[in-house]
Scaffold this motif. Structure first.
Motif, mmCIF file in Angstrom:
data_model
loop_
_atom_site.group_PDB
_atom_site.id
_atom_site.type_symbol
_atom_site.label_atom_id
_atom_site.label_comp_id
_atom_site.label_asym_id
_atom_site.label_seq_id
_atom_site.Cartn_x
_atom_site.Cartn_y
_atom_site.Cartn_z
ATOM 1 N N ALA A 1 -38.510 15.750 -29.583
ATOM 2 C CA ALA A 1 -37.500 16.507 -30.332
ATOM 3 C C ALA A 1 -36.188 16.569 -29.549
ATOM 4 O O ALA A 1 -35.103 16.379 -30.118
ATOM 5 N N ALA A 2 -36.279 16.792 -28.251
ATOM 6 C CA ALA A 2 -35.074 16.837 -27.417
ATOM 7 C C ALA A 2 -34.386 15.476 -27.387
ATOM 8 O O ALA A 2 -33.154 15.384 -27.463
ATOM 9 N N ALA A 3 -35.172 14.402 -27.313
ATOM 10 C CA ALA A 3 -34.601 13.053 -27.298
ATOM 11 C C ALA A 3 -33.936 12.729 -28.636
ATOM 12 O O ALA A 3 -32.871 12.099 -28.666
ATOM 13 N N ILE A 4 -34.544 13.162 -29.729
ATOM 14 C CA ILE A 4 -33.938 12.947 -31.044
ATOM 15 C C ILE A 4 -32.610 13.686 -31.123
ATOM 16 O O ILE A 4 -31.610 13.146 -31.603
ATOM 17 N N ARG A 5 -32.578 14.928 -30.630
ATOM 18 C CA ARG A 5 -31.327 15.700 -30.618
ATOM 19 C C ARG A 5 -30.248 14.950 -29.841
ATOM 20 O O ARG A 5 -29.086 14.935 -30.241
ATOM 21 N N ASP A 6 -30.637 14.335 -28.734
ATOM 22 C CA ASP A 6 -29.676 13.599 -27.918
ATOM 23 C C ASP A 6 -29.147 12.359 -28.630
ATOM 24 O O ASP A 6 -27.981 12.005 -28.472
ATOM 25 N N GLU A 7 -30.005 11.695 -29.395
ATOM 26 C CA GLU A 7 -29.609 10.430 -30.013
ATOM 27 C C GLU A 7 -28.931 10.591 -31.372
ATOM 28 O O GLU A 7 -28.104 9.760 -31.737
ATOM 29 N N LEU A 8 -29.298 11.607 -32.109
ATOM 30 C CA LEU A 8 -28.675 11.798 -33.421
ATOM 31 C C LEU A 8 -27.357 12.545 -33.265
ATOM 32 O O LEU A 8 -27.092 13.222 -32.281
ATOM 33 N N ASP A 9 -26.585 12.448 -34.274
ATOM 34 C CA ASP A 9 -25.320 13.143 -34.366
ATOM 35 C C ASP A 9 -25.455 14.635 -34.114
ATOM 36 O O ASP A 9 -26.484 15.217 -34.439
#
Length: 97
Positions: free
Chosen positions: A80-88
């Motif tokens: 979830a943290a990695a997705i937050r970093d990669e998405l807008d």
């Protein structure tokens, strides 16, 4: 603001788009703008859930040990943290597992 829900709900259904005033609908990881490495992690994490999920008895589905579940949940939070970093920054990310 678009909202992504990370919530395994059945075999192969782990990520959901949550529109305003409408029910969530599953989304394929390939439809999100994520790196190959992160998509691979999400696939492996989802496969671990799918391996223990019993669609005939969802409430009876469980990991082989408490430690295995802790590791799986921790990886979910890291994903979830990695997705937050990669998405807008315009995306809201929520977890439910």
């Amino acid at each position: 603001m678009p909202k992504l829900l990370i919530a395994p709900e059945g075999v192969g259904e782990h990520l959901w788009i949550v529109p305003e005033n409408k029910p969530p609908f599953p989304v394929e990881i390939e439809d999100l703008d994520l790196s190959e490495e992160l998509m691979d992690r999400i696939e492996a994490w989802g496969d671990a859930f799918d391996a223990i999920y019993d669609p005939a008895h969802p409430a009876g589905s469980s990991f082989p040990s408490a430690e295995a579940e802790i590791v799986w949940r921790a990886e979910g939070q890291l994903i979830a943290a990695a997705i937050r970093d990669e998405l807008d920054d315009d995306w809201e990310i929520e977890t439910k597992f």
